[in-house]
Design a protein around this motif. Structure first.
Motif, PDB file in Angstrom:
ATOM      1  N   LEU A 170       5.780  13.662   2.728  1.00 15.68           N
ATOM      2  CA  LEU A 170       6.141  12.268   2.951  1.00 15.68           C
ATOM      3  C   LEU A 170       5.061  11.306   2.473  1.00 15.68           C
ATOM      4  N   TYR A 171       5.528  10.219   1.840  1.00 17.68           N
ATOM      5  CA  TYR A 171       4.657   9.125   1.437  1.00 17.68           C
ATOM      6  C   TYR A 171       5.257   7.833   1.990  1.00 17.68           C
ATOM      7  N   GLU A 172       4.380   6.903   2.410  1.00 25.63           N
ATOM      8  CA  GLU A 172       4.853   5.674   3.026  1.00 25.63           C
ATOM      9  C   GLU A 172       4.403   4.452   2.228  1.00 25.63           C
ATOM     10  N   CYS A 173       5.374   3.583   1.946  1.00 27.05           N
ATOM     11  CA  CYS A 173       5.121   2.292   1.307  1.00 27.05           C
ATOM     12  C   CYS A 173       4.987   1.256   2.419  1.00 27.05           C
ATOM     13  N   GLN A 174       3.842   0.540   2.472  1.00 27.34           N
ATOM     14  CA  GLN A 174       3.570  -0.398   3.556  1.00 27.34           C
ATOM     15  C   GLN A 174       3.302  -1.792   3.010  1.00 27.34           C
ATOM     16  N   SER A 186       0.834  -1.203   0.000  1.00 27.91           N
ATOM     17  CA  SER A 186       0.000   0.000   0.000  1.00 27.91           C
ATOM     18  C   SER A 186       0.866   1.249   0.000  1.00 27.91           C
ATOM     19  N   TRP A 187       0.334   2.323  -0.607  1.00 25.56           N
ATOM     20  CA  TRP A 187       0.959   3.644  -0.520  1.00 25.56           C
ATOM     21  C   TRP A 187       0.033   4.547   0.283  1.00 25.56           C
ATOM     22  N   VAL A 188       0.605   5.236   1.265  1.00 28.39           N
ATOM     23  CA  VAL A 188      -0.164   6.110   2.163  1.00 28.39           C
ATOM     24  C   VAL A 188       0.466   7.495   2.170  1.00 28.39           C
ATOM     25  N   ARG A 189      -0.381   8.526   2.080  1.00 30.08           N
ATOM     26  CA  ARG A 189       0.103   9.909   2.223  1.00 30.08           C
ATOM     27  C   ARG A 189       0.174  10.215   3.715  1.00 30.08           C
ATOM     28  N   VAL A 190       1.362  10.526   4.201  1.00 30.19           N
ATOM     29  CA  VAL A 190       1.596  10.604   5.643  1.00 30.19           C
ATOM     30  C   VAL A 190       0.859  11.770   6.292  1.00 30.19           C
ATOM     31  N   HIS A 225      10.303  10.968   0.555  1.00 25.62           N
ATOM     32  CA  HIS A 225      10.026  12.404   0.704  1.00 25.62           C
ATOM     33  C   HIS A 225      10.044  13.044  -0.680  1.00 25.62           C
ATOM     34  N   LEU A 226       8.895  13.558  -1.082  1.00 23.16           N
ATOM     35  CA  LEU A 226       8.775  14.212  -2.389  1.00 23.16           C
ATOM     36  C   LEU A 226       9.003  15.711  -2.243  1.00 23.16           C
ATOM     37  N   HIS A 227       9.985  16.225  -2.978  1.00 18.64           N
ATOM     38  CA  HIS A 227      10.266  17.664  -3.017  1.00 18.64           C
ATOM     39  C   HIS A 227       9.797  18.199  -4.376  1.00 18.64           C
ATOM     40  N   VAL A 228       9.006  19.268  -4.351  1.00 20.07           N
ATOM     41  CA  VAL A 228       8.469  19.848  -5.583  1.00 20.07           C
ATOM     42  C   VAL A 228       9.117  21.212  -5.829  1.00 20.07           C
ATOM     43  N   VAL A 229       9.796  21.334  -6.959  1.00 20.17           N
ATOM     44  CA  VAL A 229      10.454  22.589  -7.337  1.00 20.17           C
ATOM     45  C   VAL A 229       9.468  23.437  -8.129  1.00 20.17           C
TER      46      VAL A 229
END
Length: 284
Positions: free
Chosen positions: A125-129, A77-81, A141-145
């Motif tokens: 942050l996004y978590e792979c479970q 699963s992918w979860v938005r922290v 951790h997604l960084h958006v420029v």
């Protein structure tokens, strides 16, 4: 004791020691490598359990990786922290936002969360479970420029008719250079080939800076019809605007003065009254 008997006893003793040593070595080498060095892992595990950093530019696609080994019949699963929102379970999406999708490449064991047309609010942050007990997880951790567009010079320009006018806007901080920078006069797009005397230029790698690009608009002989709002619109950054005022002769100077001093229009009608009030003092 005869010498030959001593030799036989000694040889048997050495052979016994060597036999025990070889047996112990064979027993050890027959174990799996993981058992020789550490505890053998029988269930799912992640190759990386720390935080992975991914940087992408706004409006592009982001790809968040999660490498799982020995998954078996468990789910990923992918979860938005930030809000604990479940985005995907295996290949199924559990959010109304269709920009989120999960992809799996079987021969690599990588589950990838794809975010299309990334927005600034997607950063975080996004978590792979993995659905084991206890839970196995890793974070990305997604960084958006977000590039910025800057106008060189004042947003309001006053020029005399016949003057040369140059507008420039700069796109800074982009991971990827804009594919184009378009200029508009009002709602009309200005093309490279036009009949109104406009010239358009687009430069990349400005002064060796691979993250900056410049769009230039040149008007050789400004005329009254060139007045109005101009917009610089890059492909990957917010637009900026500049307003051009083309003025003629003496009326032009008065227009500029009144534009720069708006208070004059408010108090100008009071000037005769002020003189009348001060007249007795002026006579004495």
């Amino acid at each position: 004791m005869p010498t030959i008997y001593k030799f036989i006893v000694f040889t048997s003793f050495v052979a016994s020691i060597l036999y025990d040593f070889i047996r112990a070595d064979e027993d050890s080498s027959s174990l799996p490598i993981n058992q020789q060095e550490t505890t053998f892992i029988t269930g799912p595990y992640l190759e990386s359990t720390g935080i992975t950093n991914v940087t992408t530019q706004i409006s592009t696609h982001a790809y968040l990786p999660c490498k799982v080994r020995q998954l078996g019949n468990k789910s990923v699963s992918w979860v938005r922290v930030r809000d604990d929102h479940i985005l995907t379970v295996d290949r199924m999406t559990f959010i109304a936002d269709e920009r989120f999708q999960s992809h799996f490449v079987e021969n690599t064991g990588v589950w990838t969360l794809q975010i299309k047309y990334v927005q600034a609010r997607d950063a975080g942050l996004y978590e792979c479970q993995v659905s084991t007990e206890p839970k196995v997880s890793a974070r990305v951790h997604l960084h958006v420029v977000v590039p910025r567009t800057e106008l060189i010079g004042d947003p309001d320009r006053y020029v005399k008719a016949g003057s040369t006018v140059i507008f420039r806007c700069v796109v800074r901080g982009a991971l990827e250079q804009p594919t184009y920078i378009i200029w508009y006069h009002g709602s009309q797009q200005i093309y490279v080939e036009n009949i109104r005397g406009w010239k358009v230029q687009f430069e990349r790698d400005v002064e060796g800076d691979t993250h900056s690009s410049v769009g230039t608009l040149l008007i050789d002989h400004a005329r009254k019809q060139h007045s109005g709002n101009y917009s610089c619109v890059p492909s990957n950054s917010a637009p900026v605007q500049v307003t051009l005022h083309v003025i003629n002769g003496e009326s032009s100077a008065s227009a500029v003065t009144s534009a720069c001093s708006p208070s004059l229009g408010i108090y100008g009608n009071l000037y005769p009254l002020v003189l009348f009030a001060l007249f007795p003092f002026i006579q004495t």
